[in-house]
Scaffold this active site. Sequence first.
Site, mmCIF file in Angstrom:
data_model
loop_
_atom_site.group_PDB
_atom_site.id
_atom_site.type_symbol
_atom_site.label_atom_id
_atom_site.label_comp_id
_atom_site.label_asym_id
_atom_site.label_seq_id
_atom_site.Cartn_x
_atom_site.Cartn_y
_atom_site.Cartn_z
ATOM 1 N N THR A 137 -7.547 1.105 4.914
ATOM 2 C CA THR A 137 -8.132 2.874 5.876
ATOM 3 C C THR A 137 -7.033 3.170 6.383
ATOM 4 O O THR A 137 -6.158 2.763 5.840
ATOM 5 C CB THR A 137 -8.612 1.824 7.030
ATOM 6 O OG1 THR A 137 -9.066 0.703 6.501
ATOM 7 C CG2 THR A 137 -9.145 2.831 8.108
ATOM 8 N N LYS A 165 -4.912 1.609 15.352
ATOM 9 C CA LYS A 165 -4.993 2.285 14.477
ATOM 10 C C LYS A 165 -6.233 2.941 14.011
ATOM 11 O O LYS A 165 -6.134 4.182 13.709
ATOM 12 C CB LYS A 165 -4.464 0.869 13.228
ATOM 13 C CG LYS A 165 -3.693 2.304 11.516
ATOM 14 C CD LYS A 165 -3.906 1.905 10.751
ATOM 15 C CE LYS A 165 -4.440 1.827 8.904
ATOM 16 N NZ LYS A 165 -4.315 1.253 8.370
ATOM 17 N N LYS A 217 -15.235 5.149 7.756
ATOM 18 C CA LYS A 217 -15.309 4.280 8.171
ATOM 19 C C LYS A 217 -14.576 4.477 10.099
ATOM 20 O O LYS A 217 -14.573 3.964 10.823
ATOM 21 C CB LYS A 217 -13.981 3.723 7.468
ATOM 22 C CG LYS A 217 -12.718 3.134 8.116
ATOM 23 C CD LYS A 217 -13.052 1.104 7.708
ATOM 24 C CE LYS A 217 -11.936 0.540 8.848
ATOM 25 N NZ LYS A 217 -12.711 -1.033 8.395
HETATM 26 P P1 NAD Z 1 -1.169 -6.094 4.979
HETATM 27 O O1 NAD Z 1 0.027 -5.875 5.628
HETATM 28 O O2 NAD Z 1 -1.319 -7.540 5.397
HETATM 29 O O3 NAD Z 1 -0.896 -6.346 3.664
HETATM 30 C C1 NAD Z 1 -0.552 -4.295 3.136
HETATM 31 C C2 NAD Z 1 0.647 -5.170 2.013
HETATM 32 O O4 NAD Z 1 0.784 -3.860 1.281
HETATM 33 C C3 NAD Z 1 1.316 -5.797 2.581
HETATM 34 O O5 NAD Z 1 1.583 -7.684 1.409
HETATM 35 C C4 NAD Z 1 2.879 -4.847 2.023
HETATM 36 O O6 NAD Z 1 3.685 -5.571 1.166
HETATM 37 C C5 NAD Z 1 2.087 -4.135 1.216
HETATM 38 N N1 NAD Z 1 3.023 -3.180 0.529
HETATM 39 C C6 NAD Z 1 4.130 -2.307 1.781
HETATM 40 N N2 NAD Z 1 4.064 -1.420 0.786
HETATM 41 C C7 NAD Z 1 4.106 -1.005 -0.928
HETATM 42 C C8 NAD Z 1 3.954 -0.948 -2.117
HETATM 43 N N3 NAD Z 1 5.382 0.449 -1.693
HETATM 44 N N4 NAD Z 1 3.709 -1.409 -2.796
HETATM 45 C C9 NAD Z 1 3.250 -2.560 -3.471
HETATM 46 N N5 NAD Z 1 2.795 -2.957 -1.346
HETATM 47 C C10 NAD Z 1 3.182 -2.355 -0.761
HETATM 48 O O7 NAD Z 1 -2.549 -6.048 5.697
HETATM 49 P P2 NAD Z 1 -3.696 -6.071 5.915
HETATM 50 O O8 NAD Z 1 -4.353 -7.199 6.778
HETATM 51 O O9 NAD Z 1 -4.144 -6.943 4.470
HETATM 52 O O10 NAD Z 1 -4.242 -4.404 5.312
HETATM 53 C C11 NAD Z 1 -4.503 -3.667 4.426
HETATM 54 C C12 NAD Z 1 -6.008 -2.094 4.545
HETATM 55 O O11 NAD Z 1 -6.586 -2.599 4.790
HETATM 56 C C13 NAD Z 1 -4.415 -1.952 5.831
HETATM 57 O O12 NAD Z 1 -5.258 -0.017 5.781
HETATM 58 C C14 NAD Z 1 -6.077 -2.173 6.606
HETATM 59 O O13 NAD Z 1 -6.290 -1.003 7.852
HETATM 60 C C15 NAD Z 1 -6.833 -1.853 6.093
HETATM 61 N N6 NAD Z 1 -7.908 -3.158 7.128
HETATM 62 C C16 NAD Z 1 -7.836 -4.183 7.424
HETATM 63 C C17 NAD Z 1 -8.708 -5.507 8.043
HETATM 64 C C18 NAD Z 1 -8.144 -6.521 8.931
HETATM 65 O O14 NAD Z 1 -8.981 -7.044 9.560
HETATM 66 N N7 NAD Z 1 -6.422 -6.987 8.702
HETATM 67 C C19 NAD Z 1 -9.197 -4.798 8.119
HETATM 68 C C20 NAD Z 1 -10.962 -3.476 7.600
HETATM 69 C C21 NAD Z 1 -9.237 -3.005 7.112
#
Ligand code: NAD
Length: 295
Positions: free
Chosen positions: A93, A243, A168
């Site tokens: 997102t 966010k 979204k």
């Molecule tokens: P998260 O923080 O658990 O996962 C993100 C991952 O990206 C982390 O493991 C981090 O180490 C990795 N990362 C960051 N920079 C990186 C790079 N340069 N190279 C490789 N890996 C890298 O977050 P999440 O909950 O998995 O969410 C991911 C996305 O999905 C976000 O944009 C969030 O807004 C969206 N989202 C989350 C949810 C939810 O319920 N968690 C729901 C809908 C959307």
Amino acid sequence: MANIAFIGLGNMGGPMAANLVKAGHKVVGFDLVDASREAAKAAGASIAATAVDAVKGADVVVTMLPAGKHVLSVWKEIVPVVAKNTLLIDCSTIDVESARHAHDHATEHNLPSVDAPVSGGTGGAKGATLTFMCGGEDFAFSLAKPILENMGKKIVHCGKGGAGQAAKICNNMILGISMIGVCEAFALGEKLGLSHQALFDVASTSSGQCWSLTTYCPVPGPVPTSPANNDYKPGFAAALMLKDLRLSQDAAKTSGAATPLGAHAESIYDAFEKAGHGGADFSGIIHHLRQIAGK
Ligand code: NAD
């Protein structure tokens, strides 16, 4: 079956990559965090040492990263090195501007690309029941759809590049505003001596009916599966709602749309997070309303 590189194996990306493995794809993953890499390995993915290594030989690259700056920095590294015709899908997102920049970058290298943010949370990621909101050219979407079907149950093509992110943040702005509205009604009902169940029974079958009330009721009791019955553990964390509200307000400013209730919802969730509740479910905003009453 495809060779898929998956970058960003966190709370969402980890289980999504695992579902691609389950569907029979060859998945090579990369994440900055050891624990995420190990979990993906245990789920059957191979792990690469860098994002650039992960995309070598990939037909499809999926990114699932925290914010626009992470997506742009990873795409900047990988776009010049992927094979011709590799499909790029970003499921994070992020802000609409960054999503459009990412598409432009791919187009400059003649690569098909899709922005495909999700709704459905970590439960949807694990159960492969996510909804994907997609932006991109028809051809790119037609390539992405069968891949996304391994991770979700509803795949919607919303328009050109960035349209998925636009859908979204518009949806989540409705959600943030409607949750506060439902919480305000319960808080007012309490002051007026109305039972939670009575208000629920009326509003859930009247014109006040909405998802925040009938699926995610912010008081314990009427909807047993809502986080209110589990001490407001997420669910969908208030920090993530904030966010998404911030993204909607940035987009409103850039595009010149009037969203006064969206702006107010952002300020209410901002105060909730500053009070230390960013990790609580977003329906816990009812505590904040009770607390500020009379102040
Ligand atoms: P998260 O923080 O658990 O996962 C993100 C991952 O990206 C982390 O493991 C981090 O180490 C990795 N990362 C960051 N920079 C990186 C790079 N340069 N190279 C490789 N890996 C890298 O977050 P999440 O909950 O998995 O969410 C991911 C996305 O999905 C976000 O944009 C969030 O807004 C969206 N989202 C989350 C949810 C939810 O319920 N968690 C729901 C809908 C959307």
